[in-house]
Design a protein around this motif. Structure first.
Motif: not given
Lengths: 113, 117
Positions: A42-56
């Protein structure tokens, strides 16, 4: 509407090389994601972003970096590629409301040899 | 933390028949969403159906329906009147309902569905 566009579709890297996987969306979605799918898994989450300039970081961030300078673009950087990074990489986006579905790109198949 | 388990690596069905794909999950969240995604050989991820955990009524989308058993943490997918185009890998996924969790899905390992003519 092109949706979520990923480039390239296929790539072969040598161990130790670096590359950037490109992802862009034209739906004005704030939320964007990078997932990887190992063979038969299955797929696994590497990184995500909730808007420009914001990553986690997601579940499996090691060996990757991301940036989000615009709403549309969310590139994924691989530094010092390793065979363990051989996978299919999916970029996705969503408006960010409850059970809204993810809009996926068509994936990038990466082999590190 | 969440886990999603699909115990059937492969399933097969005759065209026009019905098949059920199993999924169990575990989550510490009080509210969450559950999804089934389809991945045909083209690799494209396609949403099949979604269920909000606080809703008791099982979701239905045309030939696709779910059997959601919250207490048992079970979320099975039933495909009725199977068609050749249903052949694909099917993924079960879980997502917390909180605002910071949009799109952060935990996927199962997948079930390959073969449809025989």
């Amino acid at each position: 509407n092109a949706g979520v566009t990923q480039t390239p579709k296929f790539r072969i890297l040598k161990i130790g090389q670096s590359m950037t996987l490109q992802c862009t969306q034209d739906m004005n979605h704030n939320y964007m994601y990078w997932y990887r799918q190992d063979p038969g898994m299955g797929l696994k989450l590497i990184y995500y972003s909730v808007g420009a300039g914001i990553t986690d970081k997601g579940e499996v961030p090691n060996g990757y970096n991301v940036s989000r300078s615009t709403t549309e673009d969310f590139p994924l950087r691989l530094e010092l590629a390793a065979p363990s990074q051989t996978s299919v990489y999916f970029c996705a986006s969503t408006p960010g409301r409850g059970n809204e579905k993810l809009f996926f790109g068509s994936g990038t198949q990466l082999s590190v040899l | 933390a969440q886990t999603v388990t699909q115990s059937q690596p492969e399933m097969s069905v005759q065209e026009a028949e019905t098949v059920t794909l199993s999924c169990t999950y575990d989550t510490s969240e009080s509210d969450y969403y559950l999804f089934w995604y389809k991945q045909p050989p083209s690799r494209q991820m396609i949403l099949v159906i979604r269920q909000e955990a606080y809703k008791q009524q099982n979701a239905t989308e045309n030939r696709f329906s779910v059997n959601f058993q919250k207490a048992a943490k079970s979320f099975s997918l039933k495909i009725s009147d199977s068609q050749l185009g249903d052949a694909a890998m099917y993924f079960c996924a879980c997502q917390p309902a909180g605002g910071t969790s949009y799109g952060k899905l935990t996927f199962g390992q997948g079930t390959i569905l073969t449809v025989h003519p």
